[in-house]
Design an enzyme around this catalytic site. Structure first.
Site, PDB file in Angstrom:
ATOM      1  N   MET A 141       0.855  -1.193   0.000  1.00  0.00           N
ATOM      2  CA  MET A 141       0.000   0.000   0.000  1.00  0.00           C
ATOM      3  C   MET A 141       0.895   1.248   0.000  1.00  0.00           C
ATOM      4  SD  MET A 141      -3.384  -0.970   2.133  1.00  0.00           S
ATOM      5  CE  MET A 141      -2.746  -0.787   3.763  1.00  0.00           C
ATOM      6  N   LEU A 174       6.641   3.012   1.723  1.00  0.00           N
ATOM      7  CA  LEU A 174       7.560   1.888   1.889  1.00  0.00           C
ATOM      8  C   LEU A 174       8.633   2.164   2.944  1.00  0.00           C
ATOM      9  CD1 LEU A 174       7.962   1.099  -1.903  1.00  0.00           C
ATOM     10  CD2 LEU A 174       6.399   0.040  -0.265  1.00  0.00           C
ATOM     11  N   HIS A 231       9.404  -3.392   3.980  1.00  0.00           N
ATOM     12  CA  HIS A 231       9.038  -3.703   2.595  1.00  0.00           C
ATOM     13  C   HIS A 231      10.279  -4.056   1.772  1.00  0.00           C
ATOM     14  CE1 HIS A 231       5.550  -0.916   3.526  1.00  0.00           C
ATOM     15  NE2 HIS A 231       4.933  -1.942   3.002  1.00  0.00           N
ATOM     16  N   GLN A 257     -10.495  -2.186   2.877  1.00  0.00           N
ATOM     17  CA  GLN A 257      -9.933  -2.879   4.034  1.00  0.00           C
ATOM     18  C   GLN A 257      -9.748  -1.961   5.243  1.00  0.00           C
ATOM     19  OE1 GLN A 257      -6.267  -4.105   1.746  1.00  0.00           O
ATOM     20  NE2 GLN A 257      -5.257  -3.789   3.699  1.00  0.00           N
ATOM     21  N   ASP A 306       1.890  -9.484   9.224  1.00  0.00           N
ATOM     22  CA  ASP A 306       0.432  -9.611   9.090  1.00  0.00           C
ATOM     23  C   ASP A 306       0.149 -11.093   8.916  1.00  0.00           C
ATOM     24  OD1 ASP A 306      -0.312  -6.808   9.168  1.00  0.00           O
ATOM     25  OD2 ASP A 306       0.842  -6.667   7.333  1.00  0.00           O
ATOM     26  N   GLN A 355      -3.145 -12.467   7.527  1.00  0.00           N
ATOM     27  CA  GLN A 355      -3.201 -12.158   6.097  1.00  0.00           C
ATOM     28  C   GLN A 355      -2.392 -13.193   5.308  1.00  0.00           C
ATOM     29  OE1 GLN A 355      -2.834  -8.031   4.520  1.00  0.00           O
ATOM     30  NE2 GLN A 355      -0.772  -8.617   3.976  1.00  0.00           N
ATOM     31  N   SER A 380       4.116   0.889   8.580  1.00  0.00           N
ATOM     32  CA  SER A 380       3.895   2.275   8.140  1.00  0.00           C
ATOM     33  C   SER A 380       3.171   3.060   9.225  1.00  0.00           C
ATOM     34  CB  SER A 380       3.062   2.305   6.863  1.00  0.00           C
ATOM     35  OG  SER A 380       3.634   1.473   5.906  1.00  0.00           O
TER      36      SER A 380
END
Ligand code: PAF
Length: 281
Positions: free
Chosen positions: A27, A30, A34, A58, A149, A152, A185
């Protein structure tokens, strides 16, 4: 690095890329966490494809969606330096084609209705919807997702296995700040005092994992960790131990476990996870 904004540009550009390609969906905004995903992606053969897309579906709170950091030009420079071959940074029209996603199609009982799904209803399904759409559009042979995550990651593994041909999912270890705070983030929203306290989340999960390894009952360890977080100034949603591959409640014979937590600190919701093994008895 090739930059595509529309589905048509993407299709044309992909036709000139190797058939083997590893996707890293992001998303944007960065950070070093990432960058580790891109390093891992480069170890696979073929091209590295990144996506930068903030999926409004989301987010439970429109304000949170509006405030999510967006820094495209800096991100594109980071992606270039990370050796990404192609970046797809679409708008909503390019991703959804003017129709909101049908989230019901992404219900996976046991994966979308637990943990995050209980505290952020709809969130896991919306992640599944966007990841599936990005899989459809970028047609990867592999994709990298961070273990931070964790729910996820398990959900995406299921979606990837359901596809024909299946997509290989590579899990990237959590990248941490020197004091143990998992990179995210959202960390930049922590004020200096909260930033100092934030590493308490990881310490608490590590301590709980150690005490389960030493024989403490799982339920008791979860409860203790929950209370410790409150003492440290967090507002925890959950601290739960699960079987690492399935996210099911652990059975006494399970040896590969994770302890997952979500907790707010100064209004910032942090997630963390510690994976641990139990010795065979
Ligand atoms: O982990 C994230 O950044 C997002 O959930 C993802 C996978 C890019 C989907 O929007």
């Amino acid at each position: 690095m090739i930059l595509c904004r529309t589905a048509v540009q993407l299709e044309t550009a992909l036709a000139r890329q190797p058939r083997e390609r590893t996707l890293v969906p992001t998303m944007g905004a960065l950070h070093d966490g990432h960058l580790s995903l891109f390093r891992i992606a480069r170890e696979s053969p073929g091209a590295v494809v990144a996506t930068v897309f903030v999926n409004r579906h989301q987010f439970d709170d429109p304000e949170d969606f509006a405030c999510y950091p967006r820094e495209e030009e800096e991100d594109f420079e980071r992606l270039r330096q990370a050796g990404v071959d192609l970046t797809y940074a679409p708008d909503e029209q390019a991703v959804w084609g003017g129709e909101p996603p049908r989230l019901e199609a992404f219900e996976r009982p046991g994966l979308t209705d637990v943990l995050e799904g209980r505290y952020r209803p709809g969130h896991p399904r919306a992640v599944a919807a966007v990841v599936s759409r990005l899989f459809d559009q970028t047609v990867p042979t592999a994709a990298v997702f961070g273990e931070k995550d964790y729910q996820q990651l398990v959900l995406v593994r299921r979606l990837a296995a359901e596809r024909q041909p299946p997509i290989r999912i590579v899990a990237a270890p959590v990248v941490r700040e020197p004091d143990g705070l998992a990179m995210s983030s959202r960390n930049r929203r922590l004020d200096p005092r909260a930033r100092e306290q934030a590493a308490g989340l990881h310490r608490t999960l590590e301590a709980a994992a150690e005490s389960i390894k030493d024989g403490l009952d799982v339920e008791q360890a979860q409860r203790q960790a929950f209370e410790t977080l409150i003492e440290l100034g967090f507002e925890p949603d959950y601290v739960e131990v699960r079987e690492a591959d399935s996210l099911c409640q652990p059975a006494p014979t399970d040896r590969d476990l994770v302890i997952l937590a979500a907790a707010r600190l100064s209004g910032v919701r942090l997630l963390d996870v510690v994976r641990f093994g139990l010795a065979l008895s």
